[in-house]
Design a protein around this motif. Structure first.
Motif, mmCIF file in Angstrom:
data_model
loop_
_atom_site.group_PDB
_atom_site.id
_atom_site.type_symbol
_atom_site.label_atom_id
_atom_site.label_comp_id
_atom_site.label_asym_id
_atom_site.label_seq_id
_atom_site.Cartn_x
_atom_site.Cartn_y
_atom_site.Cartn_z
ATOM 1 N N MET A 145 0.806 -1.219 0.000
ATOM 2 C CA MET A 145 0.000 0.000 0.000
ATOM 3 C C MET A 145 0.842 1.274 0.000
ATOM 4 S SD MET A 145 -3.169 -1.254 0.322
ATOM 5 C CE MET A 145 -4.269 -0.162 1.201
ATOM 6 N N HIS A 146 2.145 1.147 0.138
ATOM 7 C CA HIS A 146 2.988 2.343 0.298
ATOM 8 C C HIS A 146 4.196 2.297 -0.633
ATOM 9 C CE1 HIS A 146 0.528 2.315 3.933
ATOM 10 N NE2 HIS A 146 0.671 3.618 3.919
ATOM 11 N N ARG A 147 3.927 2.090 -1.901
ATOM 12 C CA ARG A 147 5.029 1.978 -2.855
ATOM 13 C C ARG A 147 5.555 3.336 -3.283
ATOM 14 N NH1 ARG A 147 2.683 -1.105 -7.571
ATOM 15 N NH2 ARG A 147 0.802 -0.049 -6.857
ATOM 16 N N PHE A 148 4.771 4.368 -3.050
ATOM 17 C CA PHE A 148 5.172 5.704 -3.500
ATOM 18 C C PHE A 148 5.317 6.644 -2.309
ATOM 19 C CE2 PHE A 148 3.068 3.619 -6.992
ATOM 20 C CZ PHE A 148 3.938 3.847 -8.045
ATOM 21 N N CYS A 149 6.239 7.594 -2.457
ATOM 22 C CA CYS A 149 6.538 8.524 -1.379
ATOM 23 C C CYS A 149 5.329 9.432 -1.122
ATOM 24 C CB CYS A 149 7.748 9.367 -1.764
ATOM 25 S SG CYS A 149 8.203 10.566 -0.497
ATOM 26 N N SER A 150 4.919 9.521 0.135
ATOM 27 C CA SER A 150 3.764 10.367 0.463
ATOM 28 C C SER A 150 4.135 11.847 0.492
ATOM 29 C CB SER A 150 3.177 9.932 1.807
ATOM 30 O OG SER A 150 4.173 9.931 2.801
ATOM 31 N N ARG A 151 5.445 12.156 0.417
ATOM 32 C CA ARG A 151 5.858 13.566 0.362
ATOM 33 C C ARG A 151 5.933 14.074 -1.068
ATOM 34 N NH1 ARG A 151 11.258 13.964 3.990
ATOM 35 N NH2 ARG A 151 10.529 12.949 5.879
ATOM 36 N N CYS A 152 6.562 13.247 -1.959
ATOM 37 C CA CYS A 152 6.834 13.779 -3.300
ATOM 38 C C CYS A 152 6.286 12.900 -4.418
ATOM 39 C CB CYS A 152 8.339 13.988 -3.480
ATOM 40 S SG CYS A 152 9.268 12.466 -3.712
ATOM 41 N N GLY A 153 5.791 11.725 -4.127
ATOM 42 C CA GLY A 153 5.175 10.896 -5.148
ATOM 43 C C GLY A 153 6.117 9.968 -5.880
ATOM 44 N N GLU A 154 7.419 10.030 -5.580
ATOM 45 C CA GLU A 154 8.392 9.154 -6.249
ATOM 46 C C GLU A 154 8.218 7.717 -5.746
ATOM 47 O OE1 GLU A 154 10.717 10.228 -8.630
ATOM 48 O OE2 GLU A 154 10.964 8.062 -8.863
ATOM 49 N N ARG A 155 8.590 6.754 -6.581
ATOM 50 C CA ARG A 155 8.551 5.357 -6.132
ATOM 51 C C ARG A 155 9.619 5.152 -5.065
ATOM 52 N NH1 ARG A 155 6.739 0.308 -7.919
ATOM 53 N NH2 ARG A 155 5.716 1.242 -9.714
ATOM 54 N N THR A 156 9.279 4.491 -3.981
ATOM 55 C CA THR A 156 10.223 4.267 -2.888
ATOM 56 C C THR A 156 10.855 2.886 -3.010
ATOM 57 O OG1 THR A 156 8.372 3.534 -1.529
ATOM 58 C CG2 THR A 156 9.077 5.828 -1.265
ATOM 59 N N VAL A 157 11.963 2.703 -2.286
ATOM 60 C CA VAL A 157 12.659 1.408 -2.317
ATOM 61 C C VAL A 157 12.719 0.837 -0.894
ATOM 62 C CG1 VAL A 157 14.022 1.922 -4.362
ATOM 63 C CG2 VAL A 157 14.907 2.538 -2.107
ATOM 64 N N ILE A 158 12.744 -0.482 -0.838
ATOM 65 C CA ILE A 158 12.724 -1.166 0.461
ATOM 66 C C ILE A 158 14.105 -1.104 1.103
ATOM 67 C CG2 ILE A 158 12.401 -3.409 1.574
ATOM 68 C CD1 ILE A 158 10.372 -4.070 -0.579
ATOM 69 N N ARG A 166 12.475 3.866 1.561
ATOM 70 C CA ARG A 166 13.185 5.131 1.377
ATOM 71 C C ARG A 166 12.836 5.731 0.032
ATOM 72 N NH1 ARG A 166 18.092 2.865 3.934
ATOM 73 N NH2 ARG A 166 18.021 3.664 6.067
ATOM 74 N N CYS A 167 12.799 7.067 0.036
ATOM 75 C CA CYS A 167 12.526 7.769 -1.212
ATOM 76 C C CYS A 167 13.847 8.266 -1.806
ATOM 77 C CB CYS A 167 11.594 8.951 -0.953
ATOM 78 S SG CYS A 167 11.323 9.930 -2.446
ATOM 79 N N PRO A 168 14.197 7.803 -3.015
ATOM 80 C CA PRO A 168 15.458 8.240 -3.618
ATOM 81 C C PRO A 168 15.429 9.704 -4.068
ATOM 82 C CG PRO A 168 14.252 6.826 -5.132
ATOM 83 C CD PRO A 168 13.478 6.837 -3.856
ATOM 84 N N ALA A 169 14.250 10.270 -4.217
ATOM 85 C CA ALA A 169 14.159 11.649 -4.717
ATOM 86 C C ALA A 169 14.288 12.675 -3.593
ATOM 87 C CB ALA A 169 12.827 11.843 -5.448
#
Ligand SMILES: [Zn+2]
Length: 317
Positions: A145-158, A166-169
Motif C-alpha cells: 500500500m505504500h510503494r510511493f513517497c507520500s511527500r513527493c510521489g516518487e517510487r520508494t525502495v525497500i 526510502r525515497c530516492p528523490a
C-alpha cells in the motif's frame, strides 16, 4: 455486577488469551535490520529458515494433531528471483527467520503443503509460527500500500530488511503504518452485554462494537464515540483489556470493556443494523436455539465476550 478488575477467566490461563499476541520466543532483533553484513551472514547461515508470503498467504502443513506448521525452507533453497526479503527475527534456538515476499506462492513443495491466510492459519499454527506469519503479512500489506513517497510521489525502495521504505528523490524515510482501532464489550449495571450486528454479516451473527480511532482522539474517547454512534449508548468508565495485531490490512485492535451509563439503544442503521442487550442466560439460550451464532475465528472480539461470559463460547455450529 461486572468485576471492577478485569482478569481473564481461569480457562484462558493455559493458552494465549488472544490469538496472534504471543511472541512464540521470537526476538525481532531489530538492531540488525540496518546491518547489511550481519543480514548477509544470517541469510547464508545453514540453520536459517525462510518462507514465502504472497497476497497475505503462506504455505502451511497439517501436523496431524489438529494444528499446522509453516512450511519453511533453508535459504539455499529459497526462490529469490523477484523476491523482497524481510528479516523477521531469531528464535530461542538461534535460528534466523526471513520471509520472501513474492507475486505468487511457490508450487506445491509436497502434497501436504497448502496455502492459507492468517484468519485460518492463526488458529492452527504454533505461537512461533503465528508470530512469524503475522509479522510477514503485516509488512507485506504495508509494502503493497505504500510503494510511493507520500511527500513527493516518487517510487520508494525497500530498506532495513523490509522495515523501511526510502525515497530516492527527497530522502524521505517511511515506516510501517499501524492503524489503531478500538473494539469494546459494552456492559450495563445489570451485568448485561451489548452485542451488535453489522449490516453485511450473516444472519444471527452478533459481536462487539468496534471502530477506528480518529485523528486527534484518544483511544478512550474513541470507545465512547463509537458506542454512541453505533448503538446510541453513553459510556462512563472504560477499561483496557488487551490488544491484537490485525493486519487486514494494517490495524491494531485495542480491546476494552466499556461500562454503559444508559441502556436505550439507537443503532446507526448504516454500519450496525441491530444491537441487543444480552444477559449471560439470554445469550446461552440464544446460542442453544441457534438464534445467535457464536463468534468464531481469531478476533479478540470472541475473547472479550468470553471474558464477560465466564466460560468458553460454543464452537461454530
Ligand atoms: Zn519523496
Amino acid at each position: 455486577m461486572v468485576a471492577a478488575v478485569i482478569t481473564w477467566p481461569d480457562h484462558t490461563t493455559d493458552r494465549p488469551p488472544v490469538t496472534l499476541t504471543a511472541t512464540g520466543g521470537i526476538d525481532r532483533a531489530s538492531h540488525h535490520r540496518l546491518d547489511e553484513a550481519w543480514l548477509g551472514a544470517a541469510w547464508s547461515h545453514p540453520t536459517t529458515r525462510c518462507f514465502v508470503v504472497s497476497g497475505g498467504q503462506v504455505l502451511i502443513e497439517d501436523t496431524g494433531d489438529g494444528g499446522a506448521e509453516l512450511v519453511t525452507m533453508p535459504s539455499f533453497d529459497a526462490p529469490l528471483t523477484e523476491a523482497h526479503r524481510y528479516f523477521l527475527g531469531i528464535d530461542e534456538d538461534g535460528v534466523r527467520y526471513f520471509a520472501l515476499q513474492k507475486d505468487a506462492l511457490p508450487g506445491r513443495m509436497d502434497d501436504a503443503a497448502r496455502p492459507a491466510g492468517l484468519r485460518e492459519a492463526g488458529t492452527l499454527l504454533s505461537e512461533r509460527d503465528a508470530q512469524l506469519m503475522v509479522h510477514a503479512v503485516a509488512l507485506e500489506n504495508w509494502q503493497r500500500m505504500h510503494r510511493f513517497c507520500s511527500r513527493c510521489g516518487e517510487r520508494t525502495v525497500i530498506a532495513a530488511a523490509g522495515h523501511i521504505r526510502r525515497c530516492p528523490a527527497c530522502g524521505g524515510e517511511h515506516y510501517p503504518r499501524t492503524d489503531p482501532a478500538v473494539i469494546m464489550l459494552v456492559t450495563d449495571p445489570e451485568g448485561r452485554a451489548l452485542l451488535g450486528r453489522q449490516v453485511h454479516w450473516p444472519k444471527g451473527r452478533f459481536s462487539t462494537l468496534a471502530g477506528f480511532v480518529e485523528p486527534g482522539e484518544s483511544i478512550e474517547q474513541a470507545v465512547v464515540r463509537e458506542a454512541g454512534e453505533e448503538a446510541g449508548v453513553t459510556i462512563g468508565r472504560v477499561e483496557y483489556v488487551a490488544s491484537q495485531p490485525w493486519p487486514f490490512p494494517s490495524s491494531l485492535m485495542l480491546g476494552f470493556v466499556a461500562h454503559a451509563t444508559s441502556t436505550e439503544i439507537r443503532v446507526d442503521g448504516e454500519e450496525i443494523e441491530e444491537a441487543r442487550w444480552f444477559s449471560r442466560e439470554e445469550l446461552r439460550a440464544a446460542f442453544a436455539s441457534g438464534e445467535v451464532l457464536p463468534p468464531s475465528g481469531i478476533s479478540i472480539a470472541a475473547r472479550l465476550i468470553e471474558l464477560w461470559y465466564g466460560q468458553p463460547l460454543p464452537g461454530p455450529l
